[in-house]
Enzyme design. Structure first.
Site, PDB file in Angstrom:
ATOM      1  N   HIS A 168      -8.143   9.664  -1.996  1.00 51.14           N
ATOM      2  CA  HIS A 168      -7.137   9.397  -0.634  1.00 51.14           C
ATOM      3  C   HIS A 168      -7.830  10.767   0.601  1.00 51.14           C
ATOM      4  O   HIS A 168      -7.508  10.252   1.939  1.00 51.14           O
ATOM      5  CB  HIS A 168      -5.761  10.156  -0.543  1.00 51.14           C
ATOM      6  CG  HIS A 168      -4.337   9.939   0.582  1.00 51.14           C
ATOM      7  ND1 HIS A 168      -3.457   9.594   0.475  1.00 51.14           N
ATOM      8  CD2 HIS A 168      -4.788  10.085   1.347  1.00 51.14           C
ATOM      9  CE1 HIS A 168      -2.407   9.339   1.485  1.00 51.14           C
ATOM     10  NE2 HIS A 168      -3.466   9.054   2.197  1.00 51.14           N
ATOM     11  N   TYR A 200       2.698  10.004  -0.864  1.00 52.45           N
ATOM     12  CA  TYR A 200       4.222   9.285   0.400  1.00 52.45           C
ATOM     13  C   TYR A 200       5.506   9.565  -0.275  1.00 52.45           C
ATOM     14  O   TYR A 200       6.319   9.730   0.233  1.00 52.45           O
ATOM     15  CB  TYR A 200       3.848   7.698   0.584  1.00 52.45           C
ATOM     16  CG  TYR A 200       2.395   7.643   1.273  1.00 52.45           C
ATOM     17  CD1 TYR A 200       1.796   8.532   2.089  1.00 52.45           C
ATOM     18  CD2 TYR A 200       2.191   6.012   1.487  1.00 52.45           C
ATOM     19  CE1 TYR A 200       0.555   7.235   2.688  1.00 52.45           C
ATOM     20  CE2 TYR A 200       1.344   6.049   2.205  1.00 52.45           C
ATOM     21  CZ  TYR A 200       0.008   6.264   2.335  1.00 52.45           C
ATOM     22  OH  TYR A 200      -0.269   5.975   2.960  1.00 52.45           O
ATOM     23  N   ASP A 241       0.857  -1.079   0.015  1.00 46.21           N
ATOM     24  CA  ASP A 241      -0.007  -0.164  -0.533  1.00 46.21           C
ATOM     25  C   ASP A 241       0.608   0.777  -0.062  1.00 46.21           C
ATOM     26  O   ASP A 241       1.462   1.250   0.472  1.00 46.21           O
ATOM     27  CB  ASP A 241      -0.302  -0.354   0.900  1.00 46.21           C
ATOM     28  CG  ASP A 241      -1.646   0.927   1.536  1.00 46.21           C
ATOM     29  OD1 ASP A 241      -2.738   0.584   0.312  1.00 46.21           O
ATOM     30  OD2 ASP A 241      -1.272   2.385   1.844  1.00 46.21           O
ATOM     31  N   LYS A 299      -3.080   6.070  -4.652  1.00 47.89           N
ATOM     32  CA  LYS A 299      -3.766   6.878  -3.890  1.00 47.89           C
ATOM     33  C   LYS A 299      -3.719   7.925  -4.942  1.00 47.89           C
ATOM     34  O   LYS A 299      -2.595   8.484  -4.494  1.00 47.89           O
ATOM     35  CB  LYS A 299      -3.918   7.235  -2.503  1.00 47.89           C
ATOM     36  CG  LYS A 299      -3.391   5.748  -1.704  1.00 47.89           C
ATOM     37  CD  LYS A 299      -4.189   6.599   0.001  1.00 47.89           C
ATOM     38  CE  LYS A 299      -3.530   4.721   0.840  1.00 47.89           C
ATOM     39  NZ  LYS A 299      -2.088   4.580   0.859  1.00 47.89           N
TER      40      LYS A 299
END
Ligand code: A2P
Length: 285
Positions: free
Chosen positions: A113, A55, A50, A80
């Site tokens: 997200h 990120y 994931d 996402k």
């Protein structure tokens, strides 16, 4: 719950199988740390990774997958869409950018997200409708095997369903001992939307909690293992994050013991010991 390993799967509403524990990468830094921890996770047996555009580690995640030698089709990969990219055209562009960074032409799961970024807070319903239209096109073009949302509450999903042709298959939210988000969980279950649990260890906060230590001693497992097992017994799909090889492996070893129903209940009731979810409508991003 009859899972025997991290590769056993939940089945989404569209029939797609999703391995029951995913490897989380939030706060895993891009570069060597992300590459080596994802490779370690794959070697330890995880087949579900994931990540997210925000990120900042998609390139490393993609590299780790390629270097692992495991066929792409055997890995369930989620990413996402970040807040600045909401809206139909931006979503399609963001998909291409994530796809390029990850080095793959499809995702197993693509999630919105956040429901209502500050930038779109005045008309988030309309903007999400456009985003979701792009998600449905990606789904129909088989560029996303499943589509869903993250941090959505009932009102956000209800708004989406007004114009959606395809209902979200997943909602990824913060779920851990003491943070069970009962209202949104119950609503998602009524709509057959699978709940993924991010921060299943309370971003590490639960590891030192004396309330959890009691159960670690009782079951002779680590607190992390108790949390992950608890998540599975609640019917969530936990996404534990670690960059430490020993802990990455430890977090897969949750299939040789079972918490009693009473203990699952007690652990659920430790309100706030691992921190709490935030109201997405009040987030300042
Ligand atoms: P590290 O990456 O150094 O292992 P969450 O998944 O709830 O976000 O929690 C992640 C945090 O918990 C990270 O700080 C991670 O640190 C730590 N962590 C993950 N697995 C374990 C474990 N088995 N034992 C102790 N700490 C862990």
């Amino acid at each position: 719950m009859t899972f025997k390993s991290v590769t056993d799967a939940y089945r989404l509403s569209n029939g797609v199988e999703i391995p029951c524990v995913g490897f989380g990468t939030w706060q895993t830094p891009e570069g060597e740390v992300a590459v080596s921890s994802v490779k370690t996770a794959l070697a330890a047996g995880y087949r579900h990774i994931d990540t997210a555009a925000i990120y900042g580690n998609e390139e490393s995640v993609g590299r780790a997958i390629r270097e692992s030698g495991i066929p792409r089709k055997d890995i369930f990969l989620t990413t996402k869409l970040w807040n600045e990219d909401h809206g139909y055209d931006s979503t399609l562009r963001a998909f291409e950018a994530s796809s390029r960074r990850l080095g793959t032409d499809y995702f197993d799961l693509y999630l919105i997200h956040w429901p209502n970024p500050v930038r779109f807070r005045a008309n988030w319903q309309e903007v999400n409708a456009g985003t979701w239209k792009a998600f449905e096109e990606l789904y129909n073009a088989k560029k996303a095997r499943a589509i869903g949302v993250s941090n959505f509450h009932q009102r956000h999903i209800e708004a989406l369903l007004k114009t959606a042709g395809i209902a979200p298959q997943v909602n990824q939210i913060r779920l851990c001992p003491g943070d069970t988000q009962d209202a949104v969980v119950e609503y998602c279950r009524s709509k057959n939307i699978l709940l993924e649990a991010y921060s299943p260890l309370g971003v590490g906060k639960l590891l030192g909690a004396p309330e959890m230590q009691v159960f670690a001693e009782k079951y002779r497992r680590s607190v992390a293992q108790i949390c992950i097992r608890w998540s599975l017994q609640r019917g969530y799909l936990p996404l534990p994050k670690s960059v430490n090889p020993g802990r990455i492996r430890e977090n897969t070893q949750v299939f040789d013991f079972e918490l009693s129903p009473g203990d699952v209940e007690t652990i659920a009731g430790f309100t706030g010991i691992g921190g709490m979810d935030r109201n997405p409508d009040e987030a300042d991003f």
